[in-house]
Structures are given as structure tokens and as C-alpha cells.
Design an enzyme around this catalytic site. Structure first.
Site, PDB file in Angstrom:
ATOM      1  N   TRP A 111       0.845  -1.097   0.030  1.00 49.55           N
ATOM      2  CA  TRP A 111      -0.042  -0.155  -0.027  1.00 49.55           C
ATOM      3  C   TRP A 111       0.869   1.206   0.058  1.00 49.55           C
ATOM      4  CZ3 TRP A 111      -4.763  -0.297  -1.264  1.00 49.55           C
ATOM      5  CH2 TRP A 111      -5.579   0.792  -1.308  1.00 49.55           C
TER       6      TRP A 111
ATOM      7  N   ASP B 147      -0.381  11.924  -0.367  1.00 50.82           N
ATOM      8  CA  ASP B 147      -1.597  12.917  -0.083  1.00 50.82           C
ATOM      9  C   ASP B 147      -2.611  12.066   0.292  1.00 50.82           C
ATOM     10  OD1 ASP B 147      -2.548  11.617  -2.423  1.00 50.82           O
ATOM     11  OD2 ASP B 147      -2.428  13.705  -3.621  1.00 50.82           O
TER      12      ASP B 147
ATOM     13  N   GLU C 175      -3.404   9.019  -1.650  1.00 48.34           N
ATOM     14  CA  GLU C 175      -2.313   7.753  -1.837  1.00 48.34           C
ATOM     15  C   GLU C 175      -1.456   8.169  -3.157  1.00 48.34           C
ATOM     16  OE1 GLU C 175      -5.438   5.918  -0.801  1.00 48.34           O
ATOM     17  OE2 GLU C 175      -4.975   5.638   1.179  1.00 48.34           O
TER      18      GLU C 175
ATOM     19  N   GLU D  81     -18.394   5.800  -2.950  1.00 47.77           N
ATOM     20  CA  GLU D  81     -17.117   6.826  -2.989  1.00 47.77           C
ATOM     21  C   GLU D  81     -17.183   7.893  -3.987  1.00 47.77           C
ATOM     22  OE1 GLU D  81     -12.689   5.440  -2.168  1.00 47.77           O
ATOM     23  OE2 GLU D  81     -13.445   4.825  -4.052  1.00 47.77           O
TER      24      GLU D  81
END
Length: 388
Positions: free
Chosen positions: A128, A178, A181, A337
Site C-alpha cells: 500500500w 496525499d 495515496e 465513494e
């Protein structure tokens, strides 16, 4: 059950629509609390392949703020308890990171605190984009806002608050990923704003020892000076230091984080730039170059911009954003989202569908932000509620 007066409702807002908007607030609370884990974590989205099993301080901080405003003190407490345990388990690691911050061999990106955690509070094992400092500032702001609103004692959370303050004071000026990501090589204005907001809240709380409070205030002053010198362009805040583009997260630097004052020339120019470049009919994009699922409009960013308009006295725009969000809830009153009404780069949508499946829904952060904006406009009950 009494309600506060609606804030300058539009002339065409009917009682039926008001009832619908309030039902969506109740549904938002239900979605969030149904997904909350026994240990207190708020998952980002339990059904999305890349998010399932993980919780973020960033998403959770805003979700907890919405839940706190709704009056569910126990749920918000449980989230902040979880965050405090996550940080307490890393207190020694943070002390070592801070000790090494000013040495010839500072910590590497991989050694820094992660941005997402398993529900048990462990670091994830999947790859990640993991070094992000914004969430720790957001949590400081959220936990202190919740404690002040509901007069919650801070003693159980104070060690974690001190750990977060020490971490951010040592590393606030270090480049990191940020909110989205991306771009670990840059120093992002929205990240700096979140850190400043959290550190200012901690310093002003009266619960830090004098040395920590002074360090936090020095960091906030450094952030303000840096952003004024390198993070503004054409009178408005920029996506990162030295950039000329804007980002949908930038309004957070005004409300709630107070990096620039509401109504100031920079704040007004920032809201105008975000509205001009990223707002389409009330739905707000992340940034013009966004290719994630084709670059749709994010309900949580619509709520953020609406929140800022409300704070600046432009309630007509705030209502426009709230109504846009409500119009994009699905048949189960769940919020995604992002939505695909106005894609910036539609040619990229299919590659993300193939990679991760359908867009994340319901996204708890979207529901938390809806609650915040609904509260700003007087749609939530005015008294704390009993959810025990």
C-alpha cells in the site's frame, strides 16, 4: 424531539424533501454503526476489495465527527478508543522515530507509521501507499472536537494525543503521500492543513505539557509560513507546494482545520478555484488529472465544499451540495465513494473495474460527511441522543 431551525432553506425545499434528507441522515448513522467493528474501528468499506479489512485514521476521523454530531457518543468514543490503542502500541516506535528525525540517518518511508490498519490495529501485510501524516492530524482534531462537544474526559486518550503530537512535530515538513495515496515526492497543502489543524487543537486544549504545546505551536507557525510562501498561487491554495492546480481536499484547510481563516482573501479564492475547476452541478471531483475509475465526483468532497460554503455564509451553495449528495444515494440510501455522472477521463474507468471491481459502496466516509453537512444546515436533532 426538538430540531434546530433549518439554515436558510431554499424556497423550493418541500417538507417531503426535508423528511427524505433527514431519513438519509438516520440511514447514514445506521450504515456507519452497523459496519463499526467490535474493537471500535470504522472500516472504509466492508465490500470493496481493496479496502475490506482495513480502517484509516483519515476516513475514520471525519466519520467519527459525523457520528459525534449525530449524538452517538458511544460509537465515537469507541472509535477514538481504537485509535488511542493503535497509537499507544506504537509509542516506543514513535519515540525512536522522533529521536532519529534530526540525525544523519533519518527514518525511511517504510519505517514511518502506516496510514491504514487492520481492525485489530495491526499494520497491513498487503502492499500500500502507506506513509501519510494527514490522518494523525485529523484524528487529533476529531478527538478533541468530540471531547469538547460532549464533555468527554481526555485522560484515556491523552497518551495517544501526546504520541501523535510528537510524531507530527517531528515530521510535519516531510514529503508523503496525499489524501489520495499519490505523489509521495511532494508536500501537499491539504496534508499540511490537516496537521496544522490537529496540532493547533491539541495546543489549545490545555491538556499538553508546556513544552509539547510550544512545539505544536511552532510547527503550526512553520506550516502557515511555508504554505503562504510556497503553497499559494494566484491568491489561492495549491494542490502541493509549487503547484498551480487545485484539489478537492483543499477546502479542509479552511474548515475545519483553520489553516487560513474563513472569509479571508485566500480562503475565498480557494473555494472559488475549487468550484470553478472541480464542481459540476454540485458534485465535486478530486483533481483534473484524476483517472481513478475515470475520475468521477465524490460525495464526501461535495459535503466538504458545502460545509465551507455554509461556514462562509453561502447557504444556497451548501444546500445545493447536500441535495446533490442525496440525489446520488442508491435504492438502499447508501452513498458510494464516487459517481460516474461526469467522468474526467472515462477511458480509464474500465481498467479500474477490471482491477478492483465496482466502486466502493457504501463508503463510510461519504456517510460521515453527509452527517456533518446535514448538521451544518440544521437537519440533525439538536440534543445528544441515547444509543445504548
Amino acid at each position: 424531539m426538538t430540531t434546530v431551525p433549518l439554515s436558510a432553506p431554499p424556497d423550493d425545499l418541500t417538507d417531503t424533501e426535508v423528511a427524505r434528507l433527514r431519513r438519509l441522515a438516520a440511514r447514514s448513522h445506521a450504515v456507519i454503526t452497523a459496519a463499526q467493528q467490535p474493537g471500535g474501528a470504522y472500516p472504509a468499506c466492508t465490500s470493496f476489495s481493496a479496502y475490506a479489512g482495513y480502517a484509516w485514521f483519515r476516513d475514520g476521523a471525519f466519520t467519527a465527527e459525523g457520528i459525534s454530531r449525530y449524538g452517538d457518543v458511544a460509537s465515537a468514543d469507541a472509535f477514538h478508543d481504537w485509535c488511542a490503542r493503535v497509537l499507544a502500541s506504537r509509542a516506543d516506535a514513535v519515540r525512536d522515530l522522533v529521536r532519529r528525525a534530526g540525525t544523519a540517518e533519518p527514518p525511511t518511508v517504510k519505517e514511518m507509521l502506516p496510514t491504514r490498519f487492520t481492525y485489530a490495529g495491526d499494520a497491513g501485510q498487503d502492499p500500500w501507499w502507506d506513509f501519510q501524516t494527514d490522518g494523525y492530524g485529523m484524528w487529533l482534531w476529531a478527538v478533541l472536537a468530540h471531547a469538547r462537544r460532549h464533555r468527554r474526559p481526555l485522560h484515556a486518550w491523552l497518551p495517544a494525543i501526546e504520541t501523535a503530537v510528537d510524531y507530527l512535530c517531528a515530521f510535519w515538513d516531510r514529503p508523503c503521500y496525499d489524501w489520495w495515496e499519490e505523489h509521495v515526492e511532494h508536500r501537499h497543502v491539504s496534508t499540511l492543513g490537516a496537521i496544522a489543524g490537529g496540532l493547533a487543537a491539541a495546543a489549545d486544549s490545555g491538556h499538553l505539557d508546556p513544552d509539547r504545546a510550544d512545539a505544536a505551536r511552532r510547527a503550526v507557525a512553520g506550516i502557515r509560513s511555508l504554505v503562504a510562501a510556497e503553497g499559494t498561487v494566484d491568491g489561492h491554495l495549491a494542490k502541493w507546494l509549487g503547484a498551480d492546480a487545485v484539489d478537492g481536499s483543499l477546502p479542509a484547510c479552511i474548515v475545519p482545520f483553520g489553516l487560513v481563516p474563513v472569509g479571508s482573501p485566500v480562503a475565498s479564492a480557494t473555494l472559488a478555484a475549487v468550484q470553478r475547476d472541480l464542481d459540476v452541478d454540485g458534485g465535486v471531483h478530486r483533481f483534473r488529472a484524476d483517472v481513478f475509475y475515470g475520475g468521477g465526483q465524490w460525495p464526501l468532497l461535495s459535503a466538504l465544499l458545502g460545509w465551507n460554503h455554509a461556514a462562509a455564509g453561502d447557504t444556497a451553495s451548501a444546500w445545493r451540495h447536500l441535495r446533490w449528495i442525496a440525489a446520488h444515494a442508491d435504492s438502499h440510501d447508501e452513498l458510494p465513494e464516487q459517481v460516474a455522472d461526469d467522468l474526467l477521463h472515462p477511458e480509464h474507468r474500465q481498467e479500474w473495474l477490471d482491477r478492483w471491481g465496482p466502486v466502493a459502496a457504501p463508503l463510510l466516509w461519504s456517510h460521515g460527511m453527509y452527517l456533518i453537512l446535514a448538521d451544518e444546515l440544521g437537519l440533525l436533532d439538536s440534543r445528544p441522543q441515547d444509543f445504548s
